[in-house]
Design a protein around this motif. Structure first.
Motif, PDB file in Angstrom:
ATOM      1  N   LEU A 135       7.463  33.335 -21.355  1.00 47.89           N
ATOM      2  CA  LEU A 135       7.900  31.973 -21.065  1.00 47.89           C
ATOM      3  C   LEU A 135       9.354  31.766 -21.439  1.00 47.89           C
ATOM      4  O   LEU A 135      10.087  31.053 -20.742  1.00 47.89           O
ATOM      5  CB  LEU A 135       7.016  30.979 -21.819  1.00 47.89           C
ATOM      6  N   LYS A 160       0.281  25.641 -12.364  1.00 49.56           N
ATOM      7  CA  LYS A 160      -0.167  26.464 -13.487  1.00 49.56           C
ATOM      8  C   LYS A 160      -1.529  27.069 -13.171  1.00 49.56           C
ATOM      9  O   LYS A 160      -2.459  26.367 -12.762  1.00 49.56           O
ATOM     10  CB  LYS A 160      -0.260  25.647 -14.769  1.00 49.56           C
ATOM     11  N   THR A 170       2.613  31.776 -17.404  1.00 49.56           N
ATOM     12  CA  THR A 170       3.212  32.020 -18.709  1.00 49.56           C
ATOM     13  C   THR A 170       2.567  31.155 -19.789  1.00 49.56           C
ATOM     14  O   THR A 170       1.948  30.141 -19.507  1.00 49.56           O
ATOM     15  CB  THR A 170       4.726  31.740 -18.688  1.00 49.56           C
ATOM     16  N   ASP A 207       2.682  29.563 -12.189  1.00 48.78           N
ATOM     17  CA  ASP A 207       3.121  29.801 -13.563  1.00 48.78           C
ATOM     18  C   ASP A 207       1.956  30.284 -14.419  1.00 48.78           C
ATOM     19  O   ASP A 207       1.041  29.531 -14.729  1.00 48.78           O
ATOM     20  CB  ASP A 207       3.705  28.513 -14.150  1.00 48.78           C
ATOM     21  N   SER A 258       4.301  24.218 -18.453  1.00 47.27           N
ATOM     22  CA  SER A 258       4.569  24.314 -17.019  1.00 47.27           C
ATOM     23  C   SER A 258       5.454  23.172 -16.532  1.00 47.27           C
ATOM     24  O   SER A 258       6.223  23.337 -15.577  1.00 47.27           O
ATOM     25  CB  SER A 258       3.260  24.335 -16.233  1.00 47.27           C
ATOM     26  N   TYR A 264      12.217  31.865 -18.796  1.00 45.63           N
ATOM     27  CA  TYR A 264      12.276  30.993 -17.616  1.00 45.63           C
ATOM     28  C   TYR A 264      13.695  30.534 -17.258  1.00 45.63           C
ATOM     29  O   TYR A 264      14.011  30.349 -16.070  1.00 45.63           O
ATOM     30  CB  TYR A 264      11.335  29.788 -17.770  1.00 45.63           C
ATOM     31  N   VAL A 316       8.917  24.344 -17.156  1.00 44.55           N
ATOM     32  CA  VAL A 316       9.332  25.269 -16.099  1.00 44.55           C
ATOM     33  C   VAL A 316       9.665  24.496 -14.823  1.00 44.55           C
ATOM     34  O   VAL A 316      10.664  24.776 -14.154  1.00 44.55           O
ATOM     35  CB  VAL A 316       8.229  26.313 -15.836  1.00 44.55           C
ATOM     36  N   VAL A 339       5.772  24.004  -8.817  1.00 41.93           N
ATOM     37  CA  VAL A 339       5.137  24.827  -9.849  1.00 41.93           C
ATOM     38  C   VAL A 339       3.665  24.447  -9.975  1.00 41.93           C
ATOM     39  O   VAL A 339       3.316  23.265 -10.010  1.00 41.93           O
ATOM     40  CB  VAL A 339       5.853  24.664 -11.206  1.00 41.93           C
ATOM     41  N   LEU A 389       4.835  33.883 -11.890  1.00 44.72           N
ATOM     42  CA  LEU A 389       5.590  34.119 -13.120  1.00 44.72           C
ATOM     43  C   LEU A 389       4.670  34.745 -14.148  1.00 44.72           C
ATOM     44  O   LEU A 389       3.753  34.105 -14.661  1.00 44.72           O
ATOM     45  CB  LEU A 389       6.153  32.806 -13.665  1.00 44.72           C
TER      46      LEU A 389
END
Length: 226
Positions: free
Chosen positions: A69, A124, A89, A87, A110, A72, A113, A122, A65
């Motif tokens: 953000l 980060k 973002t 992630d 995160s 999302y 998300v 996910v 990603l």
């Protein structure tokens, strides 16, 4: 060769695409404008990668990603079930506007998300270095002066996948803990924006609770998260 789907065709997304292509991955890049408009940008700035729809990018072995953000909620939740989602973002109030939901000190972005992508794992990473620094600092495994990139996630298999990818791109991966620990390298922390080696990155992670940002978050959370 594994496939990497990158959601976001801006500077960060294209920088990751170039590094991923150089390391031997098959890369799909999706943007909000669609493949017809993103295609020429990808061909020009990330040769070897291919333009795709977001859903197509979401079918890759690893999904990155690299979009704002705030976008999302537009991600295809069903298509990302079972996927590892890296992630990269960040919340930027100057660009994203004042968003209390994204600036909640009781959680990391995160985790927000992850709550949306309930069926995905996910992790980060990558978002604490600029696009320019990612390309300028990439080094082969074992090279002197190799920089480090932080990784935070709850799923061990997904974390291991991201660790391998970060290493492929040219950085020493440093796992800092579960997904909640991703807050240690969000904007406003010492790690964010820094280009340091693995030893220094671990030191920055360790002293986060005593940093200005760390003390602020601890104080806010002690009062109930607000």
């Amino acid at each position: 060769m594994s496939s990497v789907g990158i959601v976001g065709a801006g500077r960060l997304g294209l920088a990751v695409a170039r590094l991923a292509v150089a390391s031997g991955h098959r890369v799909l890049v999706a943007g909000s404008a669609g493949p017809a408009r993103v295609g020429p940008v990808v061909a020009s700035h990330a040769p070897g990668a291919a333009a795709a729809t977001v859903t197509e990018a979401a079918s890759a072995d690893l999904v990155v990603l690299a979009m704002p953000l705030t976008a999302y909620p537009t991600l295809p939740v069903a298509a990302l079930v079972g996927r590892t989602v890296l992630d990269a973002t960040n919340y930027w109030w100057e660009l994203d506007g004042l968003r209390p939901d994204l600036a909640d000190p009781a959680t990391s972005t995160s985790e927000i998300v992850q709550a949306h992508l309930a069926g995905a794992s996910v992790v980060k990473s990558l978002g604490h270095m600029s696009a320019a620094d990612l390309e300028a600092e990439a080094r082969p495994r074992g090279a002197t002066g190799r920089k480090a990139v932080a990784v935070a996630g709850d799923d061990p298999a997904a974390v291991a996948q991201v660790v391998r990818f970060v290493d492929d791109l040219g950085f020493d991966p440093v796992v800092v803990g579960g997904l909640a620990e991703g807050i240690r390298f969000e904007p406003g922390t010492e790690i964010f924006g820094g280009d340091v080696d693995a030893a220094e990155l671990r030191a920055l992670v360790a002293r986060f609770p005593d940093s200005q940002r760390g003390r602020y978050l601890a104080k806010i959370r002690a009062r109930g998260g607000r």
